[in-house]
Design a protein around this motif. Structure first.
Motif: not given
Length: 279
Positions: A149-163
């Protein structure tokens, strides 16, 4: 100069005083040389100073330079999981998270890779019953329980930045916070019986590439509304069941002091969201 201010709760008095401080190294009378990296000579990183009373001239030979890698580094360290399914840290929780509330959080820095699917952590084996896993994709956060079972929540961008990401479960709803701001919720019924935690691991041929630091698990719903993302290293409190922190080696800083096992290749690097310039 140092300004002292004293108050009785109503009035404030101030005074400015000049003073000097002298420091010495313990057993300094045995010290014949103390080579320190101070970035002198217009803050270049190839000048070294002998801080002993002998004041030896230190000559750098070849490409010896100073970097921010140090056991005292204020900014801290992070673990770099590079393009491998075999590099991760593992530990066994004292108690399973069960069906109650919990919070999983940490700092993440995604650097790409095939399929761009970077697993943050999982409890138990991904395809095993009563387990869960959390993954940071380029543009989404994915949550799995019981292997399928998978739940997905969108995020603007995770690449090349600390979050800073926090997954908060209250017993019926899973909410994800990005840098302290809620970005989505999903309704879930969970009973996590597995105790083995693996950070930076995924059991298929997807590429895992990125940094993780200050990875903390709490057995409580730590955040209920938007909050300010931490601007200094996370600490352990009575609700902390696991805190993987790096400085300069991976260790659980919770009161349980769980044994942390390094599996495969994980690089400890002087790179963190709290970086400060030190040598």
């Amino acid at each position: 100069s140092l300004t002292f201010r004293a108050s009785d709760g109503i009035n404030i008095a101030s005074a400015i005083s000049s003073f000097t401080l002298q420091f010495k190294v313990v057993n300094s009378h045995y010290t014949t040389a103390l080579i320190t990296s101070v970035g002198t000579n217009n803050q270049v990183n190839n000048t070294f100073v002998d801080s002993s009373t002998n004041s030896h001239t230190i000559t750098a030979v070849g490409d010896a330079t100073q970097t921010t890698f140090s056991p005292y580094r204020h900014g801290g360290y992070s673990n770099y999981y590079y393009d491998t399914i075999n590099g991760y840290y593992s530990a066994t929780l004292t108690n399973a998270l069960g069906s109650g509330s919990w919070t999983v959080e940490g700092w993440f820095y995604k650097t790409g890779g095939n399929n761009d699917f970077h697993t943050a952590w999982h409890v138990g084996t991904v395809n095993q019953s009563d387990s869960m896993s959390i993954a940071v994709n380029n543009t989404s956060i994915q949550f799995r329980s019981n292997g399928t079972t998978t739940s997905t929540i969108n995020i603007s961008n995770t690449v090349n930045r600390w979050i800073h990401l926090a997954w908060v479960f209250d017993g019926s709803t899973l909410e994800v916070f990005e840098n302290g701001t809620s970005i989505g919720t999903v309704s879930r019924s969970l009973n996590i019986a597995q105790k083995v935690v693996s950070v930076g691991y995924y059991n298929t041929a997807f590429s895992n590439e990125g940094y993780i630091t200050d990875f903390r698990i709490s057995d409580t719903q730590r955040y209920t509304t938007d909050f300010t993302a931490p601007d200094e290293r996370l600490t352990a409190d009575t609700d902390t069941v696991f805190l993987l922190q790096d400085g300069p080696y991976a260790k659980d800083l919770s009161s349980s002091n769980l044994t942390v096992t390094k599996n495969g290749t994980v690089n400890l690097e002087p790179f963190a969201p709290y970086d400060a310039q030190e040598y």
